[in-house]
Design an enzyme around this catalytic site. Structure first.
Site, PDB file in Angstrom:
ATOM      1  N   TRP A 252       0.825  -1.223   0.000  1.00 50.25           N
ATOM      2  CA  TRP A 252       0.000   0.000   0.000  1.00 50.25           C
ATOM      3  C   TRP A 252       0.853   1.264   0.000  1.00 50.25           C
ATOM      4  O   TRP A 252       0.345   2.366  -0.073  1.00 50.25           O
ATOM      5  CB  TRP A 252      -0.977   0.014   1.178  1.00 50.25           C
TER       6      TRP A 252
ATOM      7  N   GLU B  22      -5.742   0.957   5.375  1.00 55.51           N
ATOM      8  CA  GLU B  22      -5.865   1.525   6.726  1.00 55.51           C
ATOM      9  C   GLU B  22      -6.945   0.797   7.535  1.00 55.51           C
ATOM     10  O   GLU B  22      -6.775   0.561   8.718  1.00 55.51           O
ATOM     11  CB  GLU B  22      -6.177   3.032   6.663  1.00 55.51           C
TER      12      GLU B  22
ATOM     13  N   LEU C 192      -9.536 -12.481   8.779  1.00 58.32           N
ATOM     14  CA  LEU C 192      -8.973 -11.198   9.197  1.00 58.32           C
ATOM     15  C   LEU C 192      -9.661 -10.688  10.468  1.00 58.32           C
ATOM     16  O   LEU C 192      -9.106  -9.873  11.206  1.00 58.32           O
ATOM     17  CB  LEU C 192      -9.137 -10.183   8.049  1.00 58.32           C
TER      18      LEU C 192
ATOM     19  N   CYS D 276      10.907   4.061  18.401  1.00 57.20           N
ATOM     20  CA  CYS D 276      10.354   4.653  19.624  1.00 57.20           C
ATOM     21  C   CYS D 276       9.233   3.739  20.118  1.00 57.20           C
ATOM     22  O   CYS D 276       8.070   4.113  20.165  1.00 57.20           O
ATOM     23  CB  CYS D 276       9.852   6.074  19.345  1.00 57.20           C
TER      24      CYS D 276
ATOM     25  N   THR E 159     -11.893 -11.532  43.616  1.00 59.60           N
ATOM     26  CA  THR E 159     -13.319 -11.774  43.400  1.00 59.60           C
ATOM     27  C   THR E 159     -14.116 -10.471  43.370  1.00 59.60           C
ATOM     28  O   THR E 159     -15.081 -10.346  42.646  1.00 59.60           O
ATOM     29  CB  THR E 159     -13.908 -12.672  44.515  1.00 59.60           C
TER      30      THR E 159
HETATM   31  S1  SF4 Z   1      14.960   9.908  21.319  1.00 61.51           S
HETATM   32 FE1  SF4 Z   1      12.865  10.331  21.999  1.00 61.51          FE
HETATM   33  S2  SF4 Z   1      11.616  10.085  20.172  1.00 61.51           S
HETATM   34 FE2  SF4 Z   1      13.576   9.096  19.765  1.00 61.51          FE
HETATM   35  S3  SF4 Z   1      13.323   6.935  20.371  1.00 61.51           S
HETATM   36 FE3  SF4 Z   1      14.113   8.028  22.138  1.00 61.51          FE
HETATM   37  S4  SF4 Z   1      12.308   8.610  23.293  1.00 61.51           S
HETATM   38 FE4  SF4 Z   1      11.605   8.121  21.232  1.00 61.51          FE
END
Ligand code: SF4
Length: 342
Positions: A22, A35, A78, A190, A295
């Site tokens: 895509w 998406e 899916l 990240c 519980t």
């Molecule tokens: S520097 Fe900041 S934005 Fe980049 S991976 Fe590390 S925490 Fe994430």
């Protein structure tokens, strides 16, 4: 080219982006299908479904005139079949209302069934190059870290703030590469736990990294139903020993566990701890959450690692802990924590 968040991210994306079928098109219809398929499904699982789907229904017209059974057949395996039903109905509406042409404004796209602000932003930016944020969990996490935002990103107010930040960042830049850059950065570098800051293209601008909070942020604690309790559970260490306390009368009486407070922020945990123990605490990292069902109540324990600069009386090595009567909930916490630092 000036070094800034946008240029660094866009250039990184242009050189390193993940290859998906895509991503070989700017056809809004194909982007839309991808998406929708990618909601609640991994990219690897979506690839064969996407290919089959657009091969069979290469135009919106063909999809609209197919039967729902034919669409379901291609969707088989899916999951979340409501998505397929919405796609089919929307294709028919596009044929009636827009003469088979996918709408090209954010407002019109957002009105279509099954399309929320994230999907509308993704289609607008990728297919039409429009400056529209596409905010999903990855983007909330990255922006929260980038600007060291300590608000709870599960709250609409924090999400609105992040929308405005991304909106401003996009002005004058390639929205398609920027939004997809954020998607890839969140999926590969990240990541929720252990972000790889050393190879991150926007690291020079990241306030969480500068302040050592990249393993703490974002704060993301969802509002939960009555009798469900959010705890900040502290793995507090001094050298290689752990702070554990014995529970007073009540639930889990006499059993040992980590210190936890019914709070929704690790920074409030520090305040409470320091008020109670008169020892200063440093926040090191976030280690995910563990749920424990009793519980009559459910605990959601959000695990944070803290360190103390001087010893407390209740310090135990891992060996000691194995001899202590520890509650099942907190054994789960310990196991989870140890797994995340392996
Ligand atoms: S520097 Fe900041 S934005 Fe980049 S991976 Fe590390 S925490 Fe994430």
């Amino acid at each position: 080219m000036q070094n800034n968040i946008q240029n660094n991210l866009i250039s990184w994306y242009n050189h390193n982006h993940r290859q998906f079928p895509w991503r070989e098109t700017t056809n809004p219809y194909y982007i839309w299908i991808s998406e929708i398929m990618l909601q609640q499904t991994t990219t690897e699982a979506v690839i064969p479904y996407y290919k089959r789907f657009i091969q069979t229904f290469d135009t919106i017209d063909k999809l609209a005139s197919a039967s729902l059974e034919e669409v379901y057949k291609l969707w088989e395996g899916l999951g979340y079949y409501r998505r397929a039903k919405h796609i089919h109905e929307t294709a028919q509406l596009i044929c009636e209302k827009y003469d088979g042409q996918f709408p090209d404004t954010y407002e019109d796209i957002l009105k279509l069934k099954g399309i929320g602000p994230y999907t509308a932003g993704a289609i607008c930016s990728i297919a039409y190059g429009l400056s529209a944020p596409a905010i999903d969990g990855n983007v909330l996490r990255i922006i929260s870290r980038l600007y060291a935002l300590t608000e709870n990103i599960a709250l609409p107010k924090a999400q609105k703030n992040i929308f405005h930040i991304v909106n401003d960042l996009l002005i004058g830049y390639d929205a398609s590469a920027f939004n997809q850059g954020l998607m890839d950065l969140g999926a590969t570098i990240c990541r929720p736990l252990n972000p790889q800051c050393e190879i991150c293209p926007i690291a020079p601008f990241c306030k969480a990294r500068q302040s050592g909070q990249q393993k703490v942020l974002p704060i993301s604690i969802k509002n939960i139903k009555h009798k469900e309790i959010n705890y900040i559970t502290g793995i507090i260490t001094y050298q290689d020993q752990y702070v554990m306390i014995q529970n007073p009368a009540g639930l889990l009486e006499n059993l040992y566990g980590f210190i936890q407070y019914e709070l929704e922020s690790p920074y409030r945990f520090i305040e409470e701890f320091e008020k109670q123990y008169y020892i200063s605490l440093s926040l090191v990292s976030y280690h995910g959450q563990v749920k424990h069902v009793f519980t009559h109540r459910t605990w959601h324990m959000h695990i944070y690692h803290f360190t103390i600069s001087k010893p407390l009386s209740s310090l135990y090595s891992l060996n000691d802990i194995s001899q202590l009567p520890v509650s099942t909930a907190h054994l789960k916490v310990l196991k989870h924590y140890l797994k995340t630092i392996e």
